[in-house]
Enzyme design. Structure first.
Site, PDB file in Angstrom:
ATOM      1  N   TYR A 281       0.860  -1.184   0.000  1.00  0.00           N
ATOM      2  CA  TYR A 281       0.000   0.000   0.000  1.00  0.00           C
ATOM      3  C   TYR A 281       0.891   1.227   0.000  1.00  0.00           C
ATOM      4  CZ  TYR A 281      -3.769  -3.069   1.642  1.00  0.00           C
ATOM      5  OH  TYR A 281      -4.705  -4.056   1.762  1.00  0.00           O
ATOM      6  N   HIS A 289      -6.456   1.394  -2.119  1.00  0.00           N
ATOM      7  CA  HIS A 289      -6.248  -0.044  -2.290  1.00  0.00           C
ATOM      8  C   HIS A 289      -4.773  -0.335  -2.497  1.00  0.00           C
ATOM      9  CE1 HIS A 289     -10.389  -1.274  -2.356  1.00  0.00           C
ATOM     10  NE2 HIS A 289     -10.674  -0.242  -3.123  1.00  0.00           N
ATOM     11  N   LYS A 328      -4.200  -4.773  -9.476  1.00  0.00           N
ATOM     12  CA  LYS A 328      -2.891  -4.623  -8.859  1.00  0.00           C
ATOM     13  C   LYS A 328      -1.857  -5.143  -9.842  1.00  0.00           C
ATOM     14  CE  LYS A 328      -4.984  -5.810  -4.437  1.00  0.00           C
ATOM     15  NZ  LYS A 328      -5.712  -4.564  -4.345  1.00  0.00           N
TER      16      LYS A 328
END
Lengths: 371, 180
Positions: A281, A289, A328
């Site tokens: 993070y 997120h 991600k």
């Protein structure tokens, strides 16, 4: 983008690590006044700030033994104050009965409607609320679309996007609270003590890597053996966490990576939900997120061992699609494993014998991504 | 599950609770620097064993406190073909049994009392390795213990920061659902 829940996150989470840093005034070599100010702050700073004791936290270490050996089965922070402090400065640990920060007590208060205790919303409730609002929005959109295709005049479509999210949320909250109030269980009697207070049943569990980082690297955590009550020093803790002392012991590989990213200012947390070792993070879970998923791979100097421990394409592809599916980026983090770690003298020297190399991995579709 | 067998496993659970090596919370030492709150915490754990370092008890507590399941209990049973478990603890398997807040599949049937059926949960750690032989043994051991055919269990994977991820493990194939 401003935070959705309208709380001032920067004020709530001012520190990225549980250490207090004092800034010294600027030092300009040819300016004697700045020199004096600097020396004054450096020497007397600790006294001016009111003899503040350095902050220390306490954790207890639990061991489980089977027929073969005993191993560390959990490291827990139990005092409410320490739990909150470690979560708020750097997002260490996880509330054992919560999704992330220890909010179990807060949720019990709301669910059981215990009067006189109003507070903020737990993140679990925020998510539930957002999902409800979204579901409702989708239903309304579907209705509106159906109405439009039927050719009826309807003023609704403009409304849908303009409905104040706050209104929906508030309305939803009331519904959610009613539902929650209905759900009292027989088990809930166990949650209160004889005086009607909520028993403290939630602890903050910290990972071995977090525990070692807090004891060794930051030196802010004191760990005690839960069974004997003995103090566990950093080197002792290391011995407990890697009893086999293999150079590619799982704890040390994970710790090297943990230390690496913490040192670069990232907030690094468990990634088991996405099938990776860690998540990165930028500042912490309440802010945004996670941006990266980290997979740790050992890298040996003996190439045959690398071939033996090689992961196949199906695995990499699978992990990447999961990580990519939640927006991600996958990072394969190779840890160069020293051949032998018998000759180290200090923890620092041990850690220095490991090196980290990264490869970031992203699927590219020629027909879609042009840049 | 019938009421009678429920009673039986209830008493066997009491026995196993007492024999848990880590279960005696009265021996839990208190160290000097702890504050008032911590002493309250320890007292609470002595009260009725809600906090227990045992993996199964951690999962049980998580289902109870975080996911609001009801009627939870821990069951120890002999593992059939324990050789497939040589990396696990002993020759026994530990399960958690409990009732979810609602049925877990849209096609599940409710019990006669209108509540969702009990589910068997197998607590494991991320470190454990699994083989088909081991899964067969898990289902066979549970079937021998309950005298019922077990179609599915929930695997509760406990990680070192108390994150528990739950996965369905089905015994064989399941029919696909209409309108999934």
């Amino acid at each position: 983008m401003p935070p959705k829940n309208r709380r001032n996150l920067n004020a709530l989470y001012p520190d990225s690590l549980p250490v207090k840093v004092t800034t010294l005034p600027p030092l300009i070599p040819h300016n004697p006044i700045s020199l004096c100010q600097y020396a004054y702050a450096l020497l007397l700073g600790p006294f001016i700030s009111g003899f503040k004791q350095p902050v220390r936290y306490t954790a207890s270490l639990e061991k489980t033994s089977d027929s073969v050996s005993s191993y560390v089965s959990g490291i827990f922070v139990e005092s409410e104050q320490d739990m909150q402090a470690l979560w708020r400065s750097g997002f260490f640990g996880k509330g054992s009965q919560s999704r992330s920060d220890p909010t179990w007590e807060l949720r019990v208060v709301k669910r059981l409607n215990i009067p006189g205790r109003e507070g903020m919303l737990a993140p679990e409730e925020l998510t539930a609320r957002r999902r409800e609002a979204r579901k409702r929005m989708k239903n309304e959109r579907a209705l509106a679309e159906a109405a439009t295709t039927l050719g009826r005049e309807i003023a609704a479509p403009a409304l849908i996007s303009d409905v104040a999210p706050v209104e929906i949320a508030n309305e939803k909250l009331q519904v959610a609270e009613q539902v929650m109030a209905k759900k009292a269980r027989a088990e809930d009697e166990n949650l209160l003590d004889s005086n009607g207070n909520i028993r403290r049943l939630e602890r903050l569990e910290i990972t071995p890597q977090e525990a070692f980082f807090l004891t060794y690297a930051l030196d802010v955590l004191d760990i005690y053996d839960d069974h004997t009550g003995d103090f566990v020093s950093a080197p002792h803790l290391l011995g407990l966490l890697m009893p086999d002392w293999r150079p590619d012991n799982e704890f040390i590989l994970k710790y090297v990576v943990y230390h690496h990213y913490r040192s670069h200012g990232w907030c690094i947390r468990n990634g088991v939900k996405f099938g990776v070792d860690y998540l990165l993070y930028r500042r912490g879970p309440p802010f945004s997120h996670a941006e990266y998923g980290i997979v740790i791979l050992p890298l040996y100097s003996d190439e045959r061992r690398n071939q033996d421990s090689r992961r196949d394409w199906a695995w990499i592809s699978g992990v990447n699609r999961i990580v990519g599916g939640v927006k991600k980026t996958l990072i394969m983090c190779y840890v160069e494993v020293p051949e032998c770690i018998d000759t180290w003298h200090t923890v620092e020297e041990l850690l220095k014998s490991y090196k980290v190399r990264e490869i970031s991995f992203k699927r590219w579709m020629p027909s879609r991504n042009r840049d | 599950m019938s009421q009678a067998s429920n009673q039986d496993v209830g008493t066997s659970m009491m026995k196993s609770l007492n024999s848990t090596p880590t279960g005696s919370s009265s021996s839990r030492p208190k160290f000097g620097s702890q504050g008032l709150a911590d002493r309250a915490f320890n007292a609470a754990s002595a009260e009725n064993n809600l906090i227990n370092s045992d993996l199964a008890h951690r999962v049980k507590l998580n289902l109870d406190l975080q996911h609001l399941w009801t009627d939870l209990s821990v069951h120890r049973m002999p593992a059939l073909s324990p050789e497939s478990f040589k990396f696990l603890d002993a020759e026994e398997l530990v399960f958690v049994l409990g009732r979810p807040t609602d049925r877990l599949y849209a096609t599940d049937l409710y019990d006669a009392d209108g509540l969702p059926s009990h589910e068997w949960i197998l607590p494991v750690r991320t470190e454990s390795n699994w083989s088909i032989r081991r899964w067969v043994s898990v289902f066979e051991s549970l079937e021998a213990f309950t005298n019922e055919s077990i179609k599915r269990i929930l695997m509760a994977m406990y990680t070192d920061d108390s994150t528990v991820v739950y996965y369905f493990v089905h015994n064989g194939l399941i029919k696909p659902r209409k309108n999934g």
